[in-house]
Design a protein around this motif. Structure first.
Motif, PDB file in Angstrom:
ATOM      1  N   GLN A   1       0.830  -1.207   0.000  1.00 21.76           N
ATOM      2  CA  GLN A   1       0.000   0.000   0.000  1.00 21.76           C
ATOM      3  C   GLN A   1       0.862   1.254   0.000  1.00 21.76           C
ATOM      4  O   GLN A   1       0.578   2.218  -0.710  1.00 21.76           O
ATOM      5  CB  GLN A   1      -0.938  -0.013   1.204  1.00 21.76           C
ATOM      6  N   ALA A   2       1.918   1.244   0.803  1.00 24.00           N
ATOM      7  CA  ALA A   2       2.811   2.407   0.843  1.00 24.00           C
ATOM      8  C   ALA A   2       3.512   2.602  -0.499  1.00 24.00           C
ATOM      9  O   ALA A   2       3.630   3.734  -1.000  1.00 24.00           O
ATOM     10  CB  ALA A   2       3.838   2.234   1.952  1.00 24.00           C
TER      11      ALA A   2
ATOM     12  N   PHE B   1       0.652   3.347  -3.575  1.00 17.76           N
ATOM     13  CA  PHE B   1      -0.154   4.565  -3.533  1.00 17.76           C
ATOM     14  C   PHE B   1       0.649   5.808  -3.149  1.00 17.76           C
ATOM     15  O   PHE B   1       0.185   6.933  -3.345  1.00 17.76           O
ATOM     16  CB  PHE B   1      -1.332   4.392  -2.575  1.00 17.76           C
ATOM     17  N   GLY B   2       1.842   5.600  -2.586  1.00 22.23           N
ATOM     18  CA  GLY B   2       2.663   6.745  -2.221  1.00 22.23           C
ATOM     19  C   GLY B   2       2.011   7.648  -1.194  1.00 22.23           C
ATOM     20  O   GLY B   2       2.264   8.857  -1.156  1.00 22.23           O
ATOM     21  N   ASN B   3       1.170   7.048  -0.352  1.00 22.13           N
ATOM     22  CA  ASN B   3       0.462   7.829   0.661  1.00 22.13           C
ATOM     23  C   ASN B   3       1.355   7.987   1.889  1.00 22.13           C
ATOM     24  O   ASN B   3       1.751   6.999   2.505  1.00 22.13           O
ATOM     25  CB  ASN B   3      -0.846   7.120   1.046  1.00 22.13           C
ATOM     26  N   PRO B   4       1.697   9.220   2.279  1.00 22.18           N
ATOM     27  CA  PRO B   4       2.601   9.421   3.420  1.00 22.18           C
ATOM     28  C   PRO B   4       2.097   8.785   4.714  1.00 22.18           C
ATOM     29  O   PRO B   4       2.886   8.254   5.498  1.00 22.18           O
ATOM     30  CB  PRO B   4       2.702  10.943   3.538  1.00 22.18           C
ATOM     31  N   ARG B   5       0.789   8.839   4.948  1.00 18.96           N
ATOM     32  CA  ARG B   5       0.232   8.256   6.177  1.00 18.96           C
ATOM     33  C   ARG B   5       0.444   6.739   6.190  1.00 18.96           C
ATOM     34  O   ARG B   5       0.850   6.159   7.220  1.00 18.96           O
ATOM     35  CB  ARG B   5      -1.256   8.586   6.277  1.00 18.96           C
ATOM     36  N   GLN B   6       0.174   6.081   5.052  1.00 19.11           N
ATOM     37  CA  GLN B   6       0.385   4.637   4.979  1.00 19.11           C
ATOM     38  C   GLN B   6       1.858   4.293   5.120  1.00 19.11           C
ATOM     39  O   GLN B   6       2.217   3.305   5.758  1.00 19.11           O
ATOM     40  CB  GLN B   6      -0.171   4.101   3.661  1.00 19.11           C
TER      41      GLN B   6
ATOM     42  N   GLU C   1       4.094   6.019   6.805  1.00 27.54           N
ATOM     43  CA  GLU C   1       4.457   6.213   8.211  1.00 27.54           C
ATOM     44  C   GLU C   1       4.016   5.024   9.055  1.00 27.54           C
ATOM     45  O   GLU C   1       4.746   4.569   9.948  1.00 27.54           O
ATOM     46  CB  GLU C   1       3.827   7.500   8.730  1.00 27.54           C
TER      47      GLU C   1
END
Length: 241
Positions: A98-99, A102-107, A109
């Motif tokens: 997922q990280a 999607f490159g989502n900072p929250r995921q 972290e």
């Protein structure tokens, strides 16, 4: 000769001629995985079986020192005779994907806080690398391996899944989240799930043997051991590294 296995009655039964070697959460412990493979190889030399399944229950990466080495080992054919190899997805592989996808900072972290920093280090990804750079710095073979992992596997009276199942839900209707993440009410349930569930995900000091489940996460990556169960006929044995 390999060291003798001590068998006990198992809560499920495999058909005659079948054997399953099932390895719990590895968490970057490639050296220990190699030791288990060596014991499996010796056991098969001393006690050949007609139909052999090698099952890894997920959580191959994070926390331990060599996530990259573990994935390289799992992606290769074992050097001992097995009929099939089953690699299941763990919640740590899902967090990593997922990280990375999607490159989502929250995921990202959340993954780092759960041991992902050790995995990135094992891939040689520098601390100053940006989240957007991570996918290009990982071996494509490792990304491909993680993306193709299965969620569950069934043999005779056993169902293998990383975390477990939800009581009251039919085995053909299990959700992805439960298979990867569930603890309660699964762990304390005394229900007949329709198969004996063999799982990891929840660490204990020793393997857990219950009438409806077998737990194999014994804390590798947290200072504990890496455990393998040997299932055949109506019995089970455990060994660890």
């Amino acid at each position: 000769m390999s060291w003798p296995l001590t068998f006990a009655p198992a809560p499920g039964v495999l058909s005659p001629g079948r054997r399953a070697y099932v390895i719990g959460d590895i968490h970057g412990c490639s050296e220990r995985l190699g030791l288990l493979y060596r014991q499996i190889k010796l056991d098969l030399r001393d006690r050949p079986a007609e139909d052999v399944t090698l099952i890894h229950l997920g959580d191959y990466i994070d926390r331990g020192p060599d996530s990259a080495g573990v994935l390289t080992m799992l992606a290769a054919e074992p050097d001992f005779p097995v009929t099939r190899v089953v690699n299941l997805m763990g919640n740590h592989e899902e967090m990593a994907l997922q990280a990375l996808a999607f490159g989502n900072p929250r995921q990202a972290e959340d993954w780092i806080a759960s041991g992902g920093a050790a995995a990135l280090a094992s891939w040689g990804i520098p601390r100053q690398a940006s989240l957007a750079e991570w996918p290009s710095l990982l071996p494509r073979s490792h990304l491909r391996f993680m993306s193709r992992l299965s969620l569950q596997y069934r043999i005779d009276g056993y169902l293998f899944a990383h975390a477990g199942v939800r009581p009251g839900v039919a085995l053909n209707q299990l959700s992805r989240r439960d298979l990867l993440w569930i603890r309660e009410p699964f762990l304390s349930s005394r229900a007949d799930f329709g198969a004996v569930i063999v799982h990891g995900h929840t660490p204990t000091s020793d393997p857990v043997l219950r009438p409806n489940r077998i737990g194999l996460d014994t804390g590798a990556g947290r200072g504990g051991r890496l455990t393998c169960a040997v299932l055949e006929a109506g019995r089970v044995a455990f060994f660890a590294a």
